[in-house]
Design a protein around this motif. Sequence first.
Motif, PDB file in Angstrom:
ATOM      1  N   LEU A  74       0.363  -1.312   0.487  1.00  0.00           N
ATOM      2  CA  LEU A  74      -0.118   0.256   0.002  1.00  0.00           C
ATOM      3  C   LEU A  74       0.994   1.760  -0.280  1.00  0.00           C
ATOM      4  CD1 LEU A  74      -2.355  -1.320   2.114  1.00  0.00           C
ATOM      5  CD2 LEU A  74      -3.118  -0.428   0.089  1.00  0.00           C
ATOM      6  N   GLN A  75       2.082   1.051   0.431  1.00  0.00           N
ATOM      7  CA  GLN A  75       2.715   2.173   0.507  1.00  0.00           C
ATOM      8  C   GLN A  75       3.718   2.316  -0.731  1.00  0.00           C
ATOM      9  OE1 GLN A  75       3.569   3.632   4.205  1.00  0.00           O
ATOM     10  NE2 GLN A  75       2.126   2.748   5.265  1.00  0.00           N
ATOM     11  N   ALA A  76       3.681   1.921  -1.081  1.00  0.00           N
ATOM     12  CA  ALA A  76       5.695   1.268  -1.888  1.00  0.00           C
ATOM     13  C   ALA A  76       4.914   2.163  -3.166  1.00  0.00           C
ATOM     14  CB  ALA A  76       5.456  -0.416  -2.233  1.00  0.00           C
ATOM     15  N   PRO A  77       6.454   2.249  -4.124  1.00  0.00           N
ATOM     16  CA  PRO A  77       6.302   3.016  -5.312  1.00  0.00           C
ATOM     17  C   PRO A  77       5.341   2.048  -6.526  1.00  0.00           C
ATOM     18  CG  PRO A  77       8.255   2.817  -4.965  1.00  0.00           C
ATOM     19  CD  PRO A  77       7.585   1.889  -3.461  1.00  0.00           C
ATOM     20  N   PHE A  78       5.722   2.951  -7.824  1.00  0.00           N
ATOM     21  CA  PHE A  78       4.749   2.396  -8.795  1.00  0.00           C
ATOM     22  C   PHE A  78       5.035   0.863  -9.337  1.00  0.00           C
ATOM     23  CE2 PHE A  78       4.274   2.247 -13.152  1.00  0.00           C
ATOM     24  CZ  PHE A  78       2.605   1.822 -13.359  1.00  0.00           C
ATOM     25  N   LYS A  79       6.791   1.133  -9.386  1.00  0.00           N
ATOM     26  CA  LYS A  79       6.924  -0.075  -9.672  1.00  0.00           C
ATOM     27  C   LYS A  79       7.575  -1.048  -9.243  1.00  0.00           C
ATOM     28  CE  LYS A  79      10.472   2.381 -13.429  1.00  0.00           C
ATOM     29  NZ  LYS A  79      11.334   3.156 -13.355  1.00  0.00           N
ATOM     30  N   THR A  80       7.842  -0.815  -7.624  1.00  0.00           N
ATOM     31  CA  THR A  80       7.769  -2.458  -7.173  1.00  0.00           C
ATOM     32  C   THR A  80       6.058  -2.519  -7.073  1.00  0.00           C
ATOM     33  OG1 THR A  80       9.039  -1.325  -5.806  1.00  0.00           O
ATOM     34  CG2 THR A  80       8.030  -3.008  -4.640  1.00  0.00           C
ATOM     35  N   CYS A  81       5.029  -1.919  -6.752  1.00  0.00           N
ATOM     36  CA  CYS A  81       4.025  -2.653  -7.383  1.00  0.00           C
ATOM     37  C   CYS A  81       3.436  -3.539  -7.469  1.00  0.00           C
ATOM     38  CB  CYS A  81       2.541  -1.643  -7.172  1.00  0.00           C
ATOM     39  SG  CYS A  81       2.502  -0.425  -5.480  1.00  0.00           S
ATOM     40  N   LEU A  82       4.674  -3.342  -9.145  1.00  0.00           N
ATOM     41  CA  LEU A  82       4.065  -4.043 -10.487  1.00  0.00           C
ATOM     42  C   LEU A  82       5.442  -5.181 -10.723  1.00  0.00           C
ATOM     43  CD1 LEU A  82       5.038  -1.603 -12.819  1.00  0.00           C
ATOM     44  CD2 LEU A  82       2.871  -2.907 -12.575  1.00  0.00           C
ATOM     45  N   ARG A  83       6.147  -5.110  -9.090  1.00  0.00           N
ATOM     46  CA  ARG A  83       6.389  -6.597  -9.255  1.00  0.00           C
ATOM     47  C   ARG A  83       5.895  -7.239  -8.282  1.00  0.00           C
ATOM     48  NH1 ARG A  83      11.230  -4.138  -7.410  1.00  0.00           N
ATOM     49  NH2 ARG A  83      11.960  -3.791  -9.512  1.00  0.00           N
ATOM     50  N   PHE A  84       4.791  -7.035  -7.534  1.00  0.00           N
ATOM     51  CA  PHE A  84       4.432  -7.094  -6.057  1.00  0.00           C
ATOM     52  C   PHE A  84       3.164  -8.466  -7.149  1.00  0.00           C
ATOM     53  CE2 PHE A  84       5.847  -5.566  -2.551  1.00  0.00           C
ATOM     54  CZ  PHE A  84       5.777  -6.861  -1.686  1.00  0.00           C
ATOM     55  N   ILE A  85       2.944  -7.779  -8.571  1.00  0.00           N
ATOM     56  CA  ILE A  85       1.720  -8.263  -8.918  1.00  0.00           C
ATOM     57  C   ILE A  85       2.258  -9.326 -10.399  1.00  0.00           C
ATOM     58  CG2 ILE A  85      -0.538  -6.980 -10.137  1.00  0.00           C
ATOM     59  CD1 ILE A  85      -0.783  -4.968  -8.767  1.00  0.00           C
ATOM     60  N   ASP A  86       3.093  -8.757 -10.902  1.00  0.00           N
ATOM     61  CA  ASP A  86       3.245  -9.549 -11.892  1.00  0.00           C
ATOM     62  C   ASP A  86       4.939  -9.521 -11.820  1.00  0.00           C
ATOM     63  OD1 ASP A  86       3.303 -10.123 -14.628  1.00  0.00           O
ATOM     64  OD2 ASP A  86       2.974  -8.527 -15.962  1.00  0.00           O
ATOM     65  N   PRO A  87       5.664 -10.729 -10.915  1.00  0.00           N
ATOM     66  CA  PRO A  87       6.676 -10.625 -10.591  1.00  0.00           C
ATOM     67  C   PRO A  87       7.717 -10.990 -12.094  1.00  0.00           C
ATOM     68  CG  PRO A  87       5.176 -12.426  -9.868  1.00  0.00           C
ATOM     69  CD  PRO A  87       4.993 -10.861  -9.998  1.00  0.00           C
ATOM     70  N   PRO A  88       8.651 -10.572 -12.667  1.00  0.00           N
ATOM     71  CA  PRO A  88       9.478 -10.964 -13.996  1.00  0.00           C
ATOM     72  C   PRO A  88       9.807 -12.172 -13.850  1.00  0.00           C
ATOM     73  CG  PRO A  88      10.825  -9.032 -12.729  1.00  0.00           C
ATOM     74  CD  PRO A  88       9.165  -9.563 -12.072  1.00  0.00           C
ATOM     75  N   LEU A  89      10.307 -12.876 -14.704  1.00  0.00           N
ATOM     76  CA  LEU A  89      10.271 -14.278 -14.611  1.00  0.00           C
ATOM     77  C   LEU A  89      11.829 -14.889 -15.556  1.00  0.00           C
ATOM     78  CD1 LEU A  89      10.249 -17.052 -13.287  1.00  0.00           C
ATOM     79  CD2 LEU A  89       8.090 -17.853 -15.355  1.00  0.00           C
ATOM     80  N   CYS A  90      12.389 -15.285 -15.155  1.00  0.00           N
ATOM     81  CA  CYS A  90      13.794 -15.739 -16.481  1.00  0.00           C
ATOM     82  C   CYS A  90      14.507 -16.437 -16.023  1.00  0.00           C
ATOM     83  CB  CYS A  90      14.635 -14.861 -16.338  1.00  0.00           C
ATOM     84  SG  CYS A  90      15.691 -14.149 -14.537  1.00  0.00           S
ATOM     85  N   ARG A  91      14.459 -17.325 -17.148  1.00  0.00           N
ATOM     86  CA  ARG A  91      15.353 -18.279 -17.785  1.00  0.00           C
ATOM     87  C   ARG A  91      16.802 -17.976 -17.328  1.00  0.00           C
ATOM     88  NH1 ARG A  91      14.233 -20.267 -22.621  1.00  0.00           N
ATOM     89  NH2 ARG A  91      12.477 -21.848 -21.546  1.00  0.00           N
TER      90      ARG A  91
END
Length: 312
Positions: free
Chosen positions: A184-201
């Motif tokens: 709730l207090q996190a900045p925009f990019k951090t919120c995106l990482r919470f909702i749609d975390p990047p996955l990589c190989r």
Amino acid sequence: SFDIRMTPGLSVSHIIGPASQSDSNTDAVDHCLMSGTQDDFTFSIFYDVKQLLVTDCVYFQFVVQFINAKNEKVFRIVTARSFVTDSLGKLCSSLNDKVLSVLLAKRFVLAARKAAVIETSSVISRLDNLVGKLFELFKNEEVPGIDLSLRDVPRMMFLLRRGPLLGPILQHSDDIDYCRCFFLQAPFKTCLRFIDPPLCRIQSGDVVPLPLEDLALQSNSVLLLDHHTEILIWQGREVGEQEDRLLSVANDLAIQRAENRFPRPYIMQFKERSSMARWLLCRLVPSHKDSKEMQLQSFPELSQLSETEYQA
């Protein structure tokens, strides 16, 4: 302090962020007290339209007052203008689907935090109803292009529903509340990482981004998922001779991402089919249930498998 002024006919309904309510609000000014002036402080402000706006645009003004390290009083004033339209199509096309998804997520997470544990299901039900209304809106031929401007919102809401903020992940209620307060207090990019975390190989000398789907769990792969508060490293059973080197690269990458992050995220490493692998599996879209045509759109390399390998 933080003052908000706006065009008559609008009113603030919610302010989500590190601020406390003030008793000095008036019809013209919404006043709140900020808990600090750190660079990463973020406020999400929601407005209601109280009356018909007979104007081409509306104005918002934000006034911040604070005392700096030299004991000097500092004022910062930002004024923004937004155009008014009676066209639903123009309104939707002006929206950013990522920003809209984060704002919606904060409203639902705030509602879940205020509700009792047994009432969280009602919040999820309201979220499901919202996604259903979006799909109905996409079918509306009178609003052309709306599915393109807002096409990512239903997927983001689905990920929010499955993730640790609202999803059925087995964890202590204190851990859930900690994640919600931080979000709730996190900045925009951090919120995106919470909702749609990047996955990589992790490949030899390269890091390949992947869709957030369970078809990414190939036995010959090493995967890394950055969920901000946790960084997960998944090791397939058939990685082969490069296992040690790929795991070393994955761990170095995880440490690098966690280095300047506060609070420092947990780094968890586990193998395919282990009990801990559920931490990753529960965050992935179950695309193995999709048709083969849809699967090939996200993972074209599946076309190189034999029918027996594909079914496995």
